[in-house]
Design a protein around this motif. Structure first.
Motif, PDB file in Angstrom:
ATOM      1  N   ILE A   1      -5.373  22.828  15.742  1.00 63.30           N
ATOM      2  CA  ILE A   1      -4.218  22.719  14.849  1.00 63.30           C
ATOM      3  C   ILE A   1      -3.651  24.105  14.571  1.00 63.30           C
ATOM      4  CG2 ILE A   1      -3.560  22.226  12.440  1.00 63.30           C
ATOM      5  CD1 ILE A   1      -5.508  19.762  12.666  1.00 63.30           C
ATOM      6  N   ASN A   2      -4.523  25.053  14.254  1.00 61.66           N
ATOM      7  CA  ASN A   2      -4.049  26.410  13.966  1.00 61.66           C
ATOM      8  C   ASN A   2      -3.477  27.092  15.203  1.00 61.66           C
ATOM      9  OD1 ASN A   2      -4.134  26.731  11.213  1.00 61.66           O
ATOM     10  ND2 ASN A   2      -6.236  27.500  11.182  1.00 61.66           N
ATOM     11  N   GLU A   3      -4.019  26.809  16.373  1.00 57.25           N
ATOM     12  CA  GLU A   3      -3.436  27.352  17.614  1.00 57.25           C
ATOM     13  C   GLU A   3      -2.007  26.847  17.780  1.00 57.25           C
ATOM     14  OE1 GLU A   3      -5.844  26.420  21.062  1.00 57.25           O
ATOM     15  OE2 GLU A   3      -7.629  27.283  20.118  1.00 57.25           O
ATOM     16  N   PHE A   4      -1.817  25.557  17.574  1.00 55.12           N
ATOM     17  CA  PHE A   4      -0.493  24.950  17.676  1.00 55.12           C
ATOM     18  C   PHE A   4       0.449  25.567  16.643  1.00 55.12           C
ATOM     19  CE2 PHE A   4       2.758  21.876  16.608  1.00 55.12           C
ATOM     20  CZ  PHE A   4       3.189  21.431  17.850  1.00 55.12           C
ATOM     21  N   ARG A   5      -0.035  25.705  15.407  1.00 54.77           N
ATOM     22  CA  ARG A   5       0.788  26.263  14.329  1.00 54.77           C
ATOM     23  C   ARG A   5       1.195  27.703  14.655  1.00 54.77           C
ATOM     24  NH1 ARG A   5       1.040  23.471   9.636  1.00 54.77           N
ATOM     25  NH2 ARG A   5       1.372  25.387   8.438  1.00 54.77           N
ATOM     26  N   LYS A   6       0.258  28.499  15.152  1.00 49.66           N
ATOM     27  CA  LYS A   6       0.548  29.895  15.496  1.00 49.66           C
ATOM     28  C   LYS A   6       1.611  29.960  16.586  1.00 49.66           C
ATOM     29  CE  LYS A   6      -1.646  34.222  16.828  1.00 49.66           C
ATOM     30  NZ  LYS A   6      -2.906  34.895  17.128  1.00 49.66           N
TER      31      LYS A   6
ATOM     32  N   ASN B   1       3.877  27.942  17.184  1.00 48.72           N
ATOM     33  CA  ASN B   1       5.166  27.489  16.679  1.00 48.72           C
ATOM     34  C   ASN B   1       5.653  28.268  15.453  1.00 48.72           C
ATOM     35  OD1 ASN B   1       6.023  25.121  18.405  1.00 48.72           O
ATOM     36  ND2 ASN B   1       3.896  24.627  17.953  1.00 48.72           N
ATOM     37  N   GLY B   2       5.018  29.418  15.194  1.00 46.34           N
ATOM     38  CA  GLY B   2       5.471  30.295  14.120  1.00 46.34           C
ATOM     39  C   GLY B   2       5.197  29.791  12.715  1.00 46.34           C
ATOM     40  N   LEU B   3       4.219  28.909  12.568  1.00 49.53           N
ATOM     41  CA  LEU B   3       3.874  28.375  11.248  1.00 49.53           C
ATOM     42  C   LEU B   3       2.663  29.110  10.677  1.00 49.53           C
ATOM     43  CD1 LEU B   3       4.168  24.601  12.190  1.00 49.53           C
ATOM     44  CD2 LEU B   3       5.833  25.945  10.896  1.00 49.53           C
ATOM     45  N   ASN B   4       2.537  29.099   9.364  1.00 48.03           N
ATOM     46  CA  ASN B   4       1.370  29.712   8.725  1.00 48.03           C
ATOM     47  C   ASN B   4       0.104  28.984   9.143  1.00 48.03           C
ATOM     48  OD1 ASN B   4       2.961  31.515   7.251  1.00 48.03           O
ATOM     49  ND2 ASN B   4       3.201  30.069   5.557  1.00 48.03           N
ATOM     50  N   LEU B   5      -0.983  29.738   9.286  1.00 49.89           N
ATOM     51  CA  LEU B   5      -2.265  29.128   9.613  1.00 49.89           C
ATOM     52  C   LEU B   5      -2.838  28.470   8.369  1.00 49.89           C
ATOM     53  CD1 LEU B   5      -3.904  31.840  11.892  1.00 49.89           C
ATOM     54  CD2 LEU B   5      -2.448  29.915  12.526  1.00 49.89           C
ATOM     55  N   ILE B   6      -3.595  27.423   8.581  1.00 53.60           N
ATOM     56  CA  ILE B   6      -4.269  26.713   7.492  1.00 53.60           C
ATOM     57  C   ILE B   6      -5.680  27.286   7.372  1.00 53.60           C
ATOM     58  CG2 ILE B   6      -5.067  24.478   6.646  1.00 53.60           C
ATOM     59  CD1 ILE B   6      -2.964  23.167   8.477  1.00 53.60           C
ATOM     60  N   LYS B   7      -6.140  27.550   6.138  1.00 48.67           N
ATOM     61  CA  LYS B   7      -7.512  28.017   5.933  1.00 48.67           C
ATOM     62  C   LYS B   7      -8.454  26.849   6.203  1.00 48.67           C
ATOM     63  CE  LYS B   7      -6.155  31.308   2.439  1.00 48.67           C
ATOM     64  NZ  LYS B   7      -5.073  30.788   1.596  1.00 48.67           N
TER      65      LYS B   7
ATOM     66  N   ASP C   1      -2.443  24.385   2.608  1.00 44.40           N
ATOM     67  CA  ASP C   1      -3.170  25.615   2.298  1.00 44.40           C
ATOM     68  C   ASP C   1      -4.561  25.583   2.921  1.00 44.40           C
ATOM     69  OD1 ASP C   1      -1.237  26.919   0.403  1.00 44.40           O
ATOM     70  OD2 ASP C   1      -1.543  25.018  -0.654  1.00 44.40           O
ATOM     71  N   TYR C   2      -5.187  24.410   2.882  1.00 45.57           N
ATOM     72  CA  TYR C   2      -6.550  24.250   3.385  1.00 45.57           C
ATOM     73  C   TYR C   2      -6.663  22.967   4.200  1.00 45.57           C
ATOM     74  CZ  TYR C   2      -7.765  27.492  -0.409  1.00 45.57           C
ATOM     75  OH  TYR C   2      -7.840  28.569  -1.244  1.00 45.57           O
ATOM     76  N   ILE C   3      -7.631  22.984   5.114  1.00 46.50           N
ATOM     77  CA  ILE C   3      -8.062  21.759   5.777  1.00 46.50           C
ATOM     78  C   ILE C   3      -9.584  21.746   5.683  1.00 46.50           C
ATOM     79  CG2 ILE C   3      -8.039  22.819   8.094  1.00 46.50           C
ATOM     80  CD1 ILE C   3      -7.225  20.001   9.163  1.00 46.50           C
TER      81      ILE C   3
ATOM     82  N   MET D   1      -2.286  26.193  -7.174  1.00 44.11           N
ATOM     83  CA  MET D   1      -1.853  24.857  -6.801  1.00 44.11           C
ATOM     84  C   MET D   1      -1.840  24.771  -5.283  1.00 44.11           C
ATOM     85  SD  MET D   1       1.283  22.708  -8.306  1.00 44.11           S
ATOM     86  CE  MET D   1       2.738  23.256  -7.473  1.00 44.11           C
ATOM     87  N   SER D   2      -2.823  24.110  -4.723  1.00 47.73           N
ATOM     88  CA  SER D   2      -2.988  24.044  -3.275  1.00 47.73           C
ATOM     89  C   SER D   2      -2.820  22.627  -2.754  1.00 47.73           C
ATOM     90  CB  SER D   2      -4.381  24.543  -2.874  1.00 47.73           C
ATOM     91  OG  SER D   2      -4.570  25.873  -3.281  1.00 47.73           O
ATOM     92  N   THR D   3      -2.323  22.542  -1.529  1.00 48.95           N
ATOM     93  CA  THR D   3      -2.268  21.260  -0.835  1.00 48.95           C
ATOM     94  C   THR D   3      -3.348  21.290   0.237  1.00 48.95           C
ATOM     95  OG1 THR D   3       0.099  21.156  -1.248  1.00 48.95           O
ATOM     96  CG2 THR D   3      -0.787  19.644   0.388  1.00 48.95           C
ATOM     97  N   VAL D   4      -4.185  20.268   0.225  1.00 51.81           N
ATOM     98  CA  VAL D   4      -5.381  20.246   1.056  1.00 51.81           C
ATOM     99  C   VAL D   4      -5.368  19.008   1.952  1.00 51.81           C
ATOM    100  CG1 VAL D   4      -7.908  20.286   1.032  1.00 51.81           C
ATOM    101  CG2 VAL D   4      -6.628  21.381  -0.834  1.00 51.81           C
ATOM    102  N   ALA D   5      -5.690  19.203   3.215  1.00 53.10           N
ATOM    103  CA  ALA D   5      -5.782  18.106   4.179  1.00 53.10           C
ATOM    104  C   ALA D   5      -7.243  17.809   4.487  1.00 53.10           C
ATOM    105  CB  ALA D   5      -5.051  18.476   5.467  1.00 53.10           C
TER     106      ALA D   5
END
Length: 154
Positions: free
Chosen positions: A108-113, A115-121, A93-95, A1-5
């Protein structure tokens, strides 16, 4: 069950856009959800071509999703007021991106990293080519070079 952007302007909802949406749906199967960001009128008016209003573009996506998937996929549509939308904070989970938007996904993944958030595939879909071997794009459709399926207009 994935959430995809997935996000974009979605002018003319051409074959390339449909491939992005199809991949997002494929990744979200089995009870997942697709979040579709549609650029705001303010963002869209910064593009190279005149773009239909947000509600027209949004309604075209709703019609496509309801026709193609007939309630078999959970999806939400939201207005994008910047290049990142909720992807900088929501736990996707994915973009799904095109070559044109791949660098935004990296940011987006640079920002997430940071801020300590999981990276999006990041799942990149290659450009869909028209009959002439060039990418299908809203600009080329608007200019009357191709139709929304990539067929040359003579």
């Amino acid at each position: 069950m994935s959430t995809v952007a997935v996000g974009g302007t979605f002018e003319y909802l051409h074959y390339g856009h449909k491939k992005l949406l199809e991949k997002a749906v494929e990744l979200a199967t089995s009870g997942g959800e697709v979040h579709i960001g549609v650029t705001s009128d303010k963002m869209a008016n910064n593009s190279k071509i005149n773009v239909s209003g947000y509600h027209i573009r949004k309604n075209n996506i709703i019609h496509y999703m309801n026709t193609k998937y007939a309630g078999n996929i959970n999806y939400r549509i939201f207005e994008l007021n910047n290049s990142f939308g909720p992807a900088i904070e929501y736990d996707y989970d994915y973009i799904v991106v095109s070559p044109e938007t791949y660098n935004n996904a990296l940011k987006i993944n640079e920002f997430r990293k940071k801020n300590g958030l999981n990276l999006i595939k990041i799942i990149q879909i290659n450009y869909i080519l028209a009959e002439d071997g060039k990418p299908i794009s809203s600009t080329r459709i608007k200019k009357g070079i191709i139709d929304s399926n990539g067929k040359l207009i003579l």
